[in-house]
Design an enzyme around this catalytic site. Structure first.
Site, PDB file in Angstrom:
ATOM      1  N   ASP A   1       0.843  -0.687   0.480  1.00 13.89           N
ATOM      2  CA  ASP A   1       0.262  -0.086  -0.062  1.00 13.89           C
ATOM      3  C   ASP A   1       0.660   0.962   0.008  1.00 13.89           C
ATOM      4  OD1 ASP A   1      -2.589   1.203   0.814  1.00 13.89           O
ATOM      5  OD2 ASP A   1      -1.987   1.755   2.157  1.00 13.89           O
TER       6      ASP A   1
ATOM      7  N   GLU B   1       2.364  -0.062  -4.783  1.00  8.75           N
ATOM      8  CA  GLU B   1       0.507   0.953  -5.556  1.00  8.75           C
ATOM      9  C   GLU B   1       1.628   1.621  -5.348  1.00  8.75           C
ATOM     10  OE1 GLU B   1      -3.403   2.745  -3.871  1.00  8.75           O
ATOM     11  OE2 GLU B   1      -1.751   1.855  -2.593  1.00  8.75           O
TER      12      GLU B   1
END
Length: 782
Positions: A445, A482
């Protein structure tokens, strides 16, 4: 071995905490800078901290009343036993005999050693550390009393470098809860946030005990403590050493939420297993029927679902179901265990879930959040672990602004990922999940945070990113970034990769959305995206599969909402509509939100199919979102992280209603990809691999694209055409390969079951009339 006196401490007692503080010479921080402590409100599990806040919690959760105490300590190396009396309480030397020794610095956390358990904690700037143990209660679950022991660690005997450590003999092999009180400098402007009255969670705890049931508001103030289980036999993995080990080019990833997948009553599961690891096992047949071969699980690290209830605010009605509020990086989410089973059960059930997914040939990828923790910002500080253990090490700080927390995560704090100690913690965490839980890969993330140095500046060669790529234990794992963060570090196509790192291709998402909805000037970039985004990845000597293609992810609209809403509808989130992305590149097909207009509904259905066709024929690694296979709606909410309701929960009755139509199309399209290797090459297309049936690339108003992907082995060419115009287009179909004829497999304008016919319907005409906002797929067959 030195023996020590044992004190029964009311770990919910402020006087006890103050006494410890006074003995160690630690000055508490001024009240104006007080860090919110879970100890100072009602306690659901142990009650470390201020007794003034103790209150009864849920009947299903054990309560602990204050009991009298003394504090166990070592005395200048004396071999004898010492007992410091407090509040007039004395205990016999034989009531609860424990012995201790200095311990060792590694491994961090709690570990078994000959003769006892070793506890080791890093803190560079601490001046005092107290190990707090809550022993297993005697009697029933409702027992009010609790035996508590504290060990004040000696800086000379119990410290090596920056590691504090102690070995304790005689402890049970399981069921003990533990934490630390840590004291140190009070210079807020120097980055310190020490508060020795707060019991903190060990960053290396492998199991975490907190509230028992997910989202139970009555337990909102319960603390989280480390625990361990050295009693249980090793988990029986059977033949699971034979991991699926699928080639990256062959993956079809299904992003999903463990809880939301089966939490709804429509799942048909009993209340004890809904929303659990075991509940997911029950639904593996659905995943197989859909055709996906990898699941990407939203965070399953221990997290705080009730973080919004810490203080009155417009979001205090919400329950964090996405899990991006990490408490600990080693422990599985305990409230995903069935029937409120707790941390030990959670560990076993997660392993069972992974084992069963592997048996089905499905890989398990974890969405991991190493960019921030649940400890919030300086405006609403919250102390669970890292902040109180060594804030200056664990977080990025702006030392030019009174050591304020830097916020590149959008969540108030940013983990100092490339600090040597934090880097090693992250690597240890990843190895733990691979070794202990047989995890196949990780999606990181806001991974651009991991590319920043301690001062927040981007690094050309981030040590953490390189070491993850080069680590021997992680060598077979899928690692997916990401590649952006909330500080503007956008690294799509530029993420440091060392020939390993894949990326969420955010440009793929945006460009496909714009072309399919009919934006002008998008045909060329659409062609680039479906052919593997060579402009992003080939230049860095990577492969097409290093780009993870997606139209929909947990952030943003669902696929149904993408074609149903022009605007986000986030009022229920309590942030005044300020949350969630405003640039969604969505189109409601003529009506905002729900409608009974059959023409609008038909157009929306075509558009969802168009997106899915484009995703499944694109070079690269496709990823879809849980629920899109039946058309799940969040009613226009594009940031639904805080809703433990049907907004996020998979609706199994809707799946059944749409099984023969929408679901069938999605499933067959995935299977078509699996059966056609030319759609998942491990190299970029060249001029011999594809023919573009186009002679007007510069025409910005053209919204039609047709091309043929060639099969050099068997002649099984695939012709594709996408019409994003609002009118019919008569496409001239090229001749099929020698001794082959075209068969129509897909026409998104047709009703089910004719919208996709896996075996194909023969087509002989020179032209195909393609409806507005439709796509077709022809397959060359003998």
């Amino acid at each position: 071995m030195d023996s020590i006196g044992i004190n029964r401490a009311p770990l919910g007692s402020s006087s006890s905490a103050a006494a410890v503080t006074a003995r160690r010479g630690i000055a508490l921080r001024p009240a104006r800078r007080s860090v919110a402590s879970t100890n100072r409100v009602g306690v659901a599990t142990i009650g470390f901290g201020d007794a003034s806040g103790l209150r009864a919690c849920s009947e299903k959760v054990r309560r602990f009343d204050s009991v009298r105490s003394t504090t166990a300590r070592a005395q200048n190396g004396n071999a004898g036993r010492s007992m410091t009396e407090e509040r007039g309480c004395t205990m016999s030397d034989t009531e609860m005999p424990f012995k201790y020794s200095s311990g060792k610095a590694f491994p961090l956390g709690v570990s078994q050693v000959e003769g006892g358990l070793n506890f080791a904690l890093f803190s560079q700037h601490a001046s005092s550390v107290i190990l707090c143990l809550k022993l297993p209660g005697r009697g029933t679950e409702d027992e009010k009393g609790a035996d508590v022991v504290e060990f004040v660690l000696d800086q000379q005997k119990n410290k090596t470098g920056d590691i504090w450590h102690v070995i304790v003999e005689g402890l049970p092999a399981s069921g003990v809860l533990y934490g630390y009180r840590v004291g140190g400098p009070q210079g807020w402007d120097q980055g310190h946030r020490f508060d020795s009255s707060t019991v903190l969670l060990d960053p290396y705890a492998k199991l975490v005990s907190g509230r028992k049931y997910f989202g139970v508001a009555e337990e909102k103030s319960s603390q989280h403590f480390g625990t361990y289980d050295f009693d249980s036999s090793p988990f029986d993995w059977g033949d699971d050493y034979r991991l699926p080990n699928l080639p990256e080019a062959d993956l079809v990833i299904y992003e999903m939420n463990v809880r939301a997948f089966t939490a709804d009553e429509s799942s048909g599961l009993d209340s004890t297993s809904r929303g659990s690891y075991l509940g997911l096992i029950d639904k593996i047949p659905h995943l197989l029927e859909l055709g996906v071969n990898a699941v990407e699980l939203l965070p399953v690290f221990e997290y705080d679902e009730l973080e919004f209830k810490r203080y009155p605010n417009p979001r205090d009605h919400m329950v964090n179901t996405w899990g991006y509020s990490t408490i600990n990086f080693f422990a599985p989410m305990s409230r995903y265990a069935s029937a409120g089973g707790g941390p030990v059960a959670a560990s076993k059930e997660l392993k069972q879930m992974v084992k069963e997914l592997h048996k089905a040939g499905i890989e398990v990828i974890l969405d991991v959040v190493y960019n921030h923790t649940n400890e919030a910002d300086d405006a609403h500080p919250y102390m669970t672990s890292f902040r109180g253990i060594d804030n200056k090490v664990y977080y990025m700080l702006d030392l030019n602004k009174n050591a304020e927390l830097l916020n590149f995560s959008g969540c108030g704090n940013t983990l100092n990922c490339n600090h040597p100690v934090v880097k090693e913690l992250i690597l240890d965490s990843l190895r733990h999940w691979v070794e202990e839980y047989h995890i196949d890969g990780f999606r990181f993330d806001l991974a651009s945070v991991l590319c920043r140095g301690p001062d927040g500046c981007p690094l050309d060669a981030p040590p953490l990113i390189k070491e993850i790529a080069k680590d021997a234990v992680l060598s077979r794992c899928k690692i997916i970034a990401e590649p952006w963060d909330c500080g503007g570090l956008y690294l799509v196509g530029r993420f440091p990769n060392w020939d390993r790192w894949a990326e969420w291709n955010g440009k793929y998402r945006d460009d496909l959305r714009r072309f399919i909805k009919g934006d002008p000037g998008m045909k060329g970039v659409f062609a680039t995206r479906v052919s593997g985004s060579a402009d992003l990845y080939q230049v860095n000597e990577r492969k097409p599969y290093h780009g993870v293609n997606f139209v929909i992810a947990h952030d943003g609209f669902t696929l149904c909402d993408l074609v149903s809403y022009n605007l986000k509808h986030n009022d229920a989130n309590g942030e005044g509509g300020c949350d969630g992305c405003n640039d969604n590149f969505s189109w409601n097909c003529g009506v905002e939100g729900e409608t009974n207009d059959l023409n609008v509904l038909s157009l929306r259905s075509r558009q969802m199919k168009n997106f899915h066709v484009a995703l499944m024929i694109s070079q690269g690694t496709p990823m879809m979102l849980m629920g899109d296979e039946y058309g799940h709606t969040r009613y226009g909410n594009n940031n639904s992280y805080g809703h433990d309701t049907c907004i996020n929960n998979f609706q199994w009755e809707q799946l059944e209603q749409r099984r023969d139509g929408h679901f069938r199309f999605f499933s067959e399209m995935i299977k078509f990809r699996h059966s056609n290797p030319i759609l998942r090459r491990d190299r970029f297309l060249n001029k011999n691999d594809v023919t573009w049936h186009e002679d007007c690339w510069e025409n910005q108003e053209s919204k039609f694209l047709a091309f043929t992907v060639h099969d050099h082995n068997s002649g099984g060419d695939i012709y594709l055409a996408f019409n994003a115009h609002d009118y019919f287009v008569d496409a001239v179909i090229p001749p099929p390969p020698h001794h082959k004829c075209w068969n129509r497999v897909v026409d998104t304008n047709l009703e089910s079951p004719n919208d996709i016919v896996p075996e194909g319907v023969p087509f002989t005409g020179p032209k195909y009339r393609i409806a507005p906002y439709s796509s077709i797929l022809l397959k060359a067959k003998p």
